[in-house]
Design an enzyme around this catalytic site. Structure first.
Site, short mmCIF file in Angstrom:
data_model
loop_
_atom_site.label_atom_id
_atom_site.label_comp_id
_atom_site.label_asym_id
_atom_site.label_seq_id
_atom_site.Cartn_x
_atom_site.Cartn_y
_atom_site.Cartn_z
N GLU A 123 -4.98 -20.26 4.97
CA GLU A 123 -3.82 -19.61 4.34
C GLU A 123 -2.67 -19.57 5.34
O GLU A 123 -2.86 -19.88 6.53
CB GLU A 123 -4.19 -18.19 3.90
CG GLU A 123 -5.16 -18.17 2.73
CD GLU A 123 -5.50 -16.76 2.28
OE1 GLU A 123 -4.79 -16.25 1.41
OE2 GLU A 123 -6.45 -16.17 2.81
N HIS A 245 4.42 -11.05 -1.61
CA HIS A 245 3.65 -12.30 -1.67
C HIS A 245 4.56 -13.35 -2.27
O HIS A 245 5.23 -13.10 -3.28
CB HIS A 245 2.40 -12.10 -2.53
CG HIS A 245 1.40 -13.21 -2.36
ND1 HIS A 245 1.63 -14.48 -2.81
CD2 HIS A 245 0.18 -13.23 -1.78
CE1 HIS A 245 0.59 -15.25 -2.52
NE2 HIS A 245 -0.31 -14.51 -1.88
N ARG A 291 3.83 -15.33 5.74
CA ARG A 291 4.21 -14.97 4.38
C ARG A 291 5.65 -14.46 4.25
O ARG A 291 6.34 -14.74 3.28
CB ARG A 291 3.25 -13.88 3.94
CG ARG A 291 2.98 -13.85 2.50
CD ARG A 291 1.86 -12.91 2.25
NE ARG A 291 0.59 -13.60 2.12
CZ ARG A 291 -0.56 -12.99 1.86
NH1 ARG A 291 -0.59 -11.68 1.73
NH2 ARG A 291 -1.66 -13.68 1.73
N HIS A 352 3.48 -6.83 -2.59
CA HIS A 352 2.06 -7.16 -2.54
C HIS A 352 1.23 -6.22 -1.67
O HIS A 352 0.10 -5.88 -2.01
CB HIS A 352 1.94 -8.59 -2.02
CG HIS A 352 0.55 -9.12 -1.92
ND1 HIS A 352 -0.27 -9.27 -3.02
CD2 HIS A 352 -0.18 -9.56 -0.86
CE1 HIS A 352 -1.43 -9.79 -2.63
NE2 HIS A 352 -1.41 -9.95 -1.32
N ARG A 387 1.59 -8.66 7.59
CA ARG A 387 0.13 -8.88 7.65
C ARG A 387 -0.21 -10.37 7.54
O ARG A 387 0.31 -11.08 6.67
CB ARG A 387 -0.55 -8.13 6.51
CG ARG A 387 -2.03 -8.43 6.39
CD ARG A 387 -2.65 -7.58 5.32
NE ARG A 387 -2.19 -7.91 4.00
CZ ARG A 387 -2.78 -8.78 3.17
NH1 ARG A 387 -3.87 -9.41 3.53
NH2 ARG A 387 -2.29 -8.98 1.96
P1 FAD Z 1 -8.05 -0.46 -3.22
O1 FAD Z 1 -8.98 -1.59 -3.41
O2 FAD Z 1 -6.69 -0.61 -3.76
O3 FAD Z 1 -8.77 0.80 -3.89
C1 FAD Z 1 -8.10 2.02 -4.02
C2 FAD Z 1 -9.02 3.00 -4.71
O4 FAD Z 1 -8.48 4.30 -4.63
C3 FAD Z 1 -9.24 2.74 -6.19
O5 FAD Z 1 -10.58 3.03 -6.50
C4 FAD Z 1 -8.34 3.77 -6.87
O6 FAD Z 1 -8.79 4.14 -8.14
C5 FAD Z 1 -8.49 4.92 -5.90
N1 FAD Z 1 -7.41 5.90 -5.89
C6 FAD Z 1 -6.11 5.71 -5.62
N2 FAD Z 1 -5.45 6.90 -5.67
C7 FAD Z 1 -6.38 7.85 -5.97
C8 FAD Z 1 -6.33 9.24 -6.16
N3 FAD Z 1 -5.18 9.93 -6.06
N4 FAD Z 1 -7.47 9.90 -6.47
C9 FAD Z 1 -8.63 9.22 -6.61
N5 FAD Z 1 -8.73 7.89 -6.44
C10 FAD Z 1 -7.62 7.22 -6.11
N6 FAD Z 1 -6.46 -9.09 0.93
C11 FAD Z 1 -7.24 -9.93 1.63
O7 FAD Z 1 -7.63 -9.65 2.77
N7 FAD Z 1 -7.60 -11.12 1.07
C12 FAD Z 1 -7.21 -11.51 -0.17
O8 FAD Z 1 -7.58 -12.57 -0.65
C13 FAD Z 1 -6.37 -10.63 -0.90
N8 FAD Z 1 -5.91 -10.96 -2.14
C14 FAD Z 1 -5.21 -10.04 -2.86
C15 FAD Z 1 -4.81 -10.35 -4.17
C16 FAD Z 1 -4.16 -9.40 -4.94
C17 FAD Z 1 -3.75 -9.74 -6.35
C18 FAD Z 1 -3.88 -8.12 -4.40
C19 FAD Z 1 -3.19 -7.08 -5.22
C20 FAD Z 1 -4.24 -7.83 -3.08
C21 FAD Z 1 -4.89 -8.78 -2.31
N9 FAD Z 1 -5.27 -8.50 -1.00
C22 FAD Z 1 -6.04 -9.39 -0.31
C23 FAD Z 1 -5.07 -7.17 -0.43
C24 FAD Z 1 -6.38 -6.40 -0.55
O9 FAD Z 1 -7.01 -6.73 -1.78
C25 FAD Z 1 -6.16 -4.90 -0.51
O10 FAD Z 1 -5.37 -4.58 0.59
C26 FAD Z 1 -7.49 -4.19 -0.38
O11 FAD Z 1 -8.34 -4.57 -1.44
C27 FAD Z 1 -7.29 -2.69 -0.39
O12 FAD Z 1 -8.55 -2.09 -0.45
P2 FAD Z 1 -8.64 -0.51 -0.39
O13 FAD Z 1 -10.08 -0.18 -0.47
O14 FAD Z 1 -7.86 -0.01 0.76
O15 FAD Z 1 -7.90 -0.01 -1.70
C1 SIN Z 2 -3.94 -14.64 -1.57
O1 SIN Z 2 -5.01 -15.08 -2.00
O2 SIN Z 2 -2.92 -15.31 -1.51
C2 SIN Z 2 -3.87 -13.22 -1.11
C3 SIN Z 2 -4.39 -13.14 0.24
C4 SIN Z 2 -3.96 -11.87 0.90
O3 SIN Z 2 -3.18 -11.10 0.36
O4 SIN Z 2 -4.42 -11.67 2.03
#
Ligand code: FAD
Ligand code: SIN
Length: 558
Positions: A123, A245, A291, A352, A387
């Site tokens: 990437e 993104h 990015r 993003h 990032r």
């Molecule tokens: P999240 O997975 O966002 O989970 C948050 C949780 O908190 C959820 O369960 C939600 O319900 C809960 N929550 C929120 N507020 C509250 C509240 N007030 N009370 C109770 N529960 C609450 N990163 C990579 O490294 N590689 C990738 O390929 C990649 N692709 C991506 C593609 C997309 C489309 C997106 C949107 C992001 C991508 N990212 C990627 C970024 C990465 O997915 C996220 O940064 C990561 O998944 C965040 O994980 P997290 O556990 O911190 O939060």
């Molecule tokens: C992507 O697949 O382009 C998302 C990867 C990332 O947000 O790290």
């Protein structure tokens, strides 16, 4: 995993984890069996951004040289702002995290020629192939893997549809020594607020990209953990660095569908409407530049040519290659009438990722004893000003393990004195909302303001415009919050306006252009700002009893 328990109030637990994304689930699994763990999620157990992740998890599986390059790539992509010691620690932990996921039977894609090895994709910003993945649905497979493991653990309880409103802290209850004692939580289905007491509490609520009108994030990405941490008295850093993104599908019916950077990693090119390639004119690494650079280049082309979108083409790789590497993206695009095996896809940048967040140390410990922050909610210093792709899931896994290790090491002290006297949520002075339109209107206005005035290219004048609007909205939202019963939308909006304020304040504080923060008024990078982070320090949290509506006090921070 026990079924949702009957609600006996208050609910007591050793560890409360707010959020069931990669970070929250991994932390729960890393905690020892003897601790009672409660995960709450404001949505379903499978929710947040994690299931949407496509590209994969960055991990240097290629030995020492790869590790050193991953460290350098992270610092370079972060415009030299990442903290080297943090980067080294997290990057070095990458291979062990992948091994842990394999031990949980995560279905990573394997190399066709060497089936004993993982297939690694590439990437933007990575100097080599380094991203472990499960085809183009890494997040979905990761979530399934973690959820299955959580379900097998009898010490972990999950409460779905429970929205944390605010943290309960000793200081807010009038104690001089602070500690986090739990949280007030809206049980969305029962429409009542419950008190959850915990010895250790973790914010794992994901990011805040929903503050922008156009985003790749799902609806709940409203920065709740960052706002809750800030209100409770935690420092928050680097909120100006909101990552856009470069390639979100330009199709209103798709509601923010991401086209993975791995498409460019596997050879995809960006085109103007006339079919000419433009990225080589913007950066020597062309489509695989970091990015922030690609997003800014697309933004510049769109503005210069007065067009709606640019195009991403990988059709020349052929149907078989595309169906193997990008099955989910291909299928989804077909639903909207785009066949990426035959034609370029229309794409635009969208908000993003939140690089800033609640400040934590190497144990994921925040400024408040007993309160941890992990995953996208936290600010570890890994990402700096931008990032590196796929470093987020890596950070989720590592910070989850850090926090779990710390909790396991801490003596299981009795809860602080104040916890005995946690006041119940007070609704005696509020009524049912009379004008829900205020909430929907303010949601829309807030997100539009950030998109228009605090976007990919900023000016000081626009930032002040945003600040003025946010201040007005903030007063209106706080007034509404003080008078009416809470709802899911209102809780999120209250957090979102706090986030918008933190973003604008941070952006106004940074007098340079670096990574994701590009200001026309300060176009140069200040070399002396190398180790300088925008750290916002909250005013001391006022004790609950001093405010009229004490269960849900939110003093406005000046
Ligand atoms: P999240 O997975 O966002 O989970 C948050 C949780 O908190 C959820 O369960 C939600 O319900 C809960 N929550 C929120 N507020 C509250 C509240 N007030 N009370 C109770 N529960 C609450 N990163 C990579 O490294 N590689 C990738 O390929 C990649 N692709 C991506 C593609 C997309 C489309 C997106 C949107 C992001 C991508 N990212 C990627 C970024 C990465 O997915 C996220 O940064 C990561 O998944 C965040 O994980 P997290 O556990 O911190 O939060
Ligand atoms: C992507 O697949 O382009 C998302 C990867 C990332 O947000 O790290």
């Amino acid at each position: 995993m026990p079924q949702t328990p009957a609600q006996t109030l208050p609910h007591d637990t050793d560890v409360l984890i707010i959020g069931s994304g990669a970070a929250g689930l991994a932390m729960a699994l890393r905690l020892p069996d003897h601790l009672e763990v409660l995960i709450i999620s404001k949505g379903a157990l499978v929710g947040g951004s994690t299931p949407w992740a496509q590209g994969g998890i960055a991990a240097a599986l290629g030995g020492t040289e790869d590790l050193e390059q991953h460290i350098e790539d992270t610092i370079r992509a972060g415009a030299r702002l990442p903290k080297r010691d943090v980067v080294e620690r997290i990057v070095r932990a990458g291979p062990a995290q992948i091994a842990w996921l394999e031990s949980l039977e995560m279905p990573f894609t394997h190399d066709q020629e060497h089936p004993d090895r993982l297939h690694l994709t590439r990437e933007g910003g990575h100097s080599r192939r380094r991203v472990a993945h499960a085809a183009d649905h890494t997040g979905r497979s990761l979530t399934e893997t973690l959820v299955n493991a959580v379900k097998a653990r009898s010490n972990i309880t999950v409460l779905e549809h429970h929205n944390a409103i605010d943290l309960i802290t000793a200081r807010r209850l009038g104690e001089t020594q602070d500690a986090c004692l739990g949280a007030y939580v809206l049980d969305i289905k029962a429409d009542r607020v419950v008190t959850i007491r915990s010895r250790h509490t973790t914010l794992a609520t994901g990011g805040a990209a929903k503050a922008y009108l156009f985003t790749t994030n799902p609806d709940g990405a409203t920065g709740d953990g960052i706002a809750m941490g800030w209100r409770a008295g935690c420092r928050v850093a680097n909120m100006e660095f909101i990552q856009f993104h470069p390639t979100c599908l330009y199709e209103p019916r798709a509601k923010s569908f991401l086209i993975s950077e791995a498409v460019r990693g596997e050879g995809g090119v960006l085109l103007r409407p006339d079919g000419t390639r433009f990225m080589p004119e913007h950066h020597p690494d062309a489509e695989l530049a970091p990015r922030d650079i690609v997003a800014r280049a697309i933004d510049a082309e769109i503005k210069r040519l007065g067009i709606d979108c640019v195009y991403l083409d990988i059709s020349f790789k052929g149907r078989e290659f595309i169906e193997t590497h990008f099955p989910m993206i291909h299928r989804r695009c077909l639903e909207f009438g785009y066949d990426m095996t035959r034609e370029p896809l229309p794409v635009v940048p969208a908000a993003h990722y939140t690089c800033g967040g609640v400040m934590v140390d190497e144990h994921a410990q925040t400024d408040i004893p007993g309160l941890f922050a992990i995953g996208e909610t936290s600010h570890t210093g890994l990402h700096g000003a931008n990032r590196l792709a796929s470093n987020s899931l890596l950070e989720c896994l590592v910070t989850a393990e850090d926090a779990a290790r710390r909790v396991a090491e801490l003596p299981s002290a009795p809860p602080p004195q104040a916890s005995a006297a946690i006041p119940p949520w007070d609704e005696s002075q509020v009524t049912d909302p009379d004008e829900a339109v205020v909430v929907t209107h303010n949601w829309d206005e807030l997100r539009r303001s950030l998109w228009s005035y605090v976007g990919i290219v900023r000016t000081t004048k626009r930032l002040y415009r945003a600040r003025d609007r946010i201040n007005l909205l903030r007063r209106e939202i706080h007034d509404y919050y003080a008078h009416f019963r809470v709802s899911n939308n209102l809780i999120e909006l209250r957090n979102l306006v706090e986030i918008a304020d933190l973003i604008v304040r941070s952006a106004l504080t940074r007098h340079e252009s670096r990574g994701l923060h590009y200001s026309k008024d300060f176009p140069d990078t200040n070399p002396r700002a190398d180790h300088f982070n925008t750290v916002l320090v909250p005013a001391p949290a006022r004790p609950y009893p001093q405010v009229r509506d004490r269960g849900r006090s939110t003093p406005l921070q000046d």
